[in-house]
Design an enzyme around this catalytic site. Structure first.
Site, PDB file in Angstrom:
ATOM      1  N   HIS A  42       4.686  68.089  32.339  1.00 10.82           N
ATOM      2  CA  HIS A  42       5.686  67.084  32.000  1.00 10.82           C
ATOM      3  C   HIS A  42       6.487  67.606  30.812  1.00 10.82           C
ATOM      4  CE1 HIS A  42       7.380  62.969  31.752  1.00 10.82           C
ATOM      5  NE2 HIS A  42       7.476  63.272  30.457  1.00 10.82           N
ATOM      6  N   CYS A  43       7.771  67.804  31.020  1.00 13.68           N
ATOM      7  CA  CYS A  43       8.627  68.372  29.974  1.00 13.68           C
ATOM      8  C   CYS A  43       9.328  67.244  29.230  1.00 13.68           C
ATOM      9  CB  CYS A  43       9.657  69.323  30.594  1.00 13.68           C
ATOM     10  SG  CYS A  43      10.735  70.095  29.374  1.00 13.68           S
ATOM     11  N   VAL A  44       9.108  67.176  27.922  1.00 12.76           N
ATOM     12  CA  VAL A  44       9.732  66.119  27.128  1.00 12.76           C
ATOM     13  C   VAL A  44      11.214  66.375  26.923  1.00 12.76           C
ATOM     14  CG1 VAL A  44       7.591  65.526  25.934  1.00 12.76           C
ATOM     15  CG2 VAL A  44       9.071  67.300  24.984  1.00 12.76           C
ATOM     16  N   SER A 102      11.008  64.330  32.139  1.00  9.81           N
ATOM     17  CA  SER A 102      10.594  64.263  33.536  1.00  9.81           C
ATOM     18  C   SER A 102       9.547  65.337  33.781  1.00  9.81           C
ATOM     19  CB  SER A 102      11.793  64.457  34.462  1.00  9.81           C
ATOM     20  OG  SER A 102      11.395  64.441  35.820  1.00  9.81           O
TER      21      SER A 102
END
Length: 489
Positions: free
Chosen positions: A342-344, A348
C-alpha cells in the site's frame, strides 16, 4: 421533488440537509463535551446552598456565634474523629473553621476547582472530530464541497518552511533535516493507527507544482535555460502525472461476494483454507517451493491455470478465497490480486492492475526531477558540475532568489533520493519476481534468502529467470492468452 442544493448547502453525514451558516449549531457531541467541562457558577452555587436545610450543612462548618460541630457516629473519641475527618477531606484546619457571614446562612465548602473535568464517554472525541470534519466545507456550484483536513498542512507549511530555510544556511540545514523526520514520524503514526490519509499525496502533488512554479519564476528569467529545455521538463511532468493518474485507479481488487452469506468452500481441500487475513497460505508441501506462477500466463511455457502446487487461502475479512499472490490490505479493506504494498504517496494499493503504471510514474519522476535539478544548478552555480554545485555553491546565498532556488534544489534532491531508493527496490523485486508483501512474509517466516546486501529477498517460489520475470511483469493486467493444443496435452 427536492429542491437542488445551493452553493452553501450540503447533505451532512447523517443524511440531513444543512447550511454553512449553521456550522457551529446543533452539535450534540460538542454540547455534551462543553457541559462536562463547563465553568462553575459560584454565585449560583451559593444561592443553591442558601436553600439547603440545616441537616445538609457540610460537615466541619460552624454557624456564626459558635456551636458544636456535628459529630459522626462512631466509636472514636472527638479528637480522633476530627483528625480522621481532616485526613479524609484534605482541607486542613482552616478549611474546617470557615464560617458563613450570617447566622441565618448555611456554611458552604470552599470551591476546590473551577472546572468539573468530567471524563468524556468513549468515542466522544472521535464523534466531535467527525462532526467538525464533516462541516469543514467550501461553497460550490452544486453544493458545499467537503475539505479533507489532511490536505491543508502541505499547502500552508511547505512554502513557509522553504522561504524560512532560504534566509540562512543554518536555517536551511535545520529545516531540510527535520522535514524528512517529521514526514516519517507521521507515516508511522498513520500506519500504526491503520488510517488512510491524503497528506502524502497532497504533499507530493503540491511539491511538484511548487517546484515547477519556483523554476519558472526564479530560474527561467535568468536567461540560461532554453525554451526547448523548459518544454522537455514540462512534458516529463505531464507524463509523470498521467502515469500517476493511471496508478491511482483500480489496483486489481477482488470482487466481494454479493450478500452477507459467506461463500461456500466445500470443494476446497481442508488444508487449503486457513482463517487468516494476513496473507499466509494454508497449503504446504514439498512441491510448494517449486510451484509455478499461475499468473504468468503465456511466458516460459507456464500453464494458464493454476497448478495444484499454487496455493490459495481464505480471507476472513472479505469472506472469499484469494488466488495465489493475492493479499488483503488492512488500509483499503479489500483483497488485491498480486498485492505488492500500500503506497501512501498515491493513497492506494499497488497490485496487478496498476503496478506497471506505478513503476512508470516513478521513472518519469526520477528523470524529470534530476533534469530540473541539473538545469537549476547550471543556472545558479555557473561553471560547476551539478554534483559539486549541490555540495558547494559559493554564490547560492548572495541574493534571496538564488537562495530560494538552491533550497528548493536540496528539497528536490532529498525527495528524489527517497523515491530513487523505492524505484531500485521495485526493479530488483521485479527481476526476482517477488512482491514486497511476499518478501515481508518470507522474512517473518525465515523462508527467503537475502541477496545484494539485503536489498532483495528471493523466495524462490516464482523466480524463473530475469527475462521470464520481466516478461511476466509486462504482461500484468492483460487478458489471459488462449491455451494452445500443446498446453492442453
Amino acid at each position: 421533488m427536492e429542491e437542488p442544493l445551493c452553493c452553501c448547502e450540503y447533505v451532512d453525514r447523517r443524511g440531513r440537509r444543512n447550511h454553512l451558516a449553521a456550522c457551529c449549531c446543533d452539535c450534540e457531541e460538542l454540547d455534551d463535551g462543553c457541559d462536562r467541562y463547563r465553568l462553575r457558577d459560584p454565585l449560583g452555587a451559593s444561592r443553591l446552598r442558601d436553600t439547603l436545610p440545616a441537616a445538609a450543612s457540610p460537615r466541619g462548618c460552624r454557624p456564626e456565634g459558635g456551636g458544636a460541630a456535628p459529630r459522626f457516629p462512631g466509636n472514636l473519641s472527638g479528637e480522633r474523629e476530627r483528625g480522621r475527618r481532616q485526613e479524609r477531606d484534605g482541607a486542613g484546619a482552616r478549611g474546617r473553621e470557615r464560617c458563613c457571614p450570617g447566622a441565618s446562612r448555611r456554611c458552604a465548602p470552599p470551591a476546590r476547582r473551577w472546572l468539573t473535568c468530567k471524563s468524556l464517554p468513549p468515542g466522544a472525541l472521535e464523534s466531535i472530530a467527525d462532526t467538525i470534519t464533516d462541516r469543514l466545507r467550501v461553497p460550490w456550484f452544486s453544493g458545499a464541497v467537503k475539505i479533507n483536513i489532511s490536505l491543508v498542512p502541505p499547502l500552508v507549511l511547505l512554502p513557509v518552511f522553504l522561504h524560512v530555510a532560504s534566509l540562512h544556511f543554518l536555517l536551511g540545514l535545520i529545516i531540510l533535516t527535520s522535514l524528512p523526520v517529521v514526514v516519517l514520524w507521521y507515516y508511522y503514526l498513520t500506519h500504526r493507527r491503520k488510517e488512510r490519509t491524503l497528506f502524502f499525496l497532497s504533499l507530493g502533488l503540491f511539491s511538484l507544482g511548487y517546484m515547477y512554479y519556483v523554476f519558472l519564476r526564479e530560474v527561467v528569467p535568468r536567461g540560461h535555460v532554453e525554451y526547448s529545455q523548459v518544454v522537455a521538463l514540462t512534458c516529463g511532468l505531464i507524463l509523470m502525472l498521467a502515469a500517476l493518474s493511471r496508478a491511482k485507479k483500480d489496483p486489481g481488487y477482488l470482487p466481494i461476494p454479493a450478500g452477507n452469506e459467506k461463500p461456500s468452500h466445500q470443494g476446497l481441500p481442508n488444508k487449503s483454507v486457513r482463517g487468516s487475513s494476513s496473507g499466509l497460505h494454508g497449503i504446504s508441501g514439498a512441491g510448494s517451493s517449486r510451484a509455478v506462477n499461475g499468473e504468468a500466463k503465456g511466458y516460459c511455457r507456464m500453464s494458464a491455470e493454476q497448478p495444484e502446487g499454487v496455493k490459495k487461502d481464505w480471507c476472513t475479512k472479505c469472506q472469499l478465497v484469494r488466488p495465489a499472490r493475492a493479499g488483503h490490505c488492512r488500509l483499503c479493506g479489500r483483497c488485491v490480486r498480486r498485492l505488492d504494498h500500500h503506497c501512501v504517496w498515491i493513497n492506494s494499493c499497488v497490485g496487478e492492475q496498476n503496478h506497471q503504471a506505478f513503476i512508470l510514474a516513478l521513472s518519469f519522476f526520477m528523470l524529470t526531477s534530476v533534469y530540473g535539478i541539473t538545469l537549476t544548478l547550471h543556472t545558479i552555480c555557473r561553471g560547476q558540475s551539478p554534483f559539486v554545485a549541490l555540495l558547494y555553491c559559493p554564490g547560492a546565498y548572495s541574493d534571496y532568489s538564488s537562495a530560494l532556488s538552491f533550497t528548493c534544489v536540496w528539497y528536490c534532491a532529498i525527495v528524489t533520493a527517497g523515491m530513487g531508493y523505492i524505484l531500485v527496490i521495485q526493479l530488483l523485486n521485479i527481476s526476482y519476481n517477488v512482491t514486497e508483501r511476499e518478501a515481508r512474509l518470507a522474512l517473518r517466516d525465515n523462508t527467503g534468502r537475502r541477496l545484494l546486501g539485503g536489498l532483495v529477498i528471493d523466495t524462490g517460489q516464482y523466480n524463473r529467470g530475469l527475462l521470464c520475470n520481466w516478461g511476466h511483469f509486462l504482461s500484468l493486467g492483460s487478458s489471459p492468452p488462449q491455451r494452445s493444443a500443446e498446453d492442453i496435452v
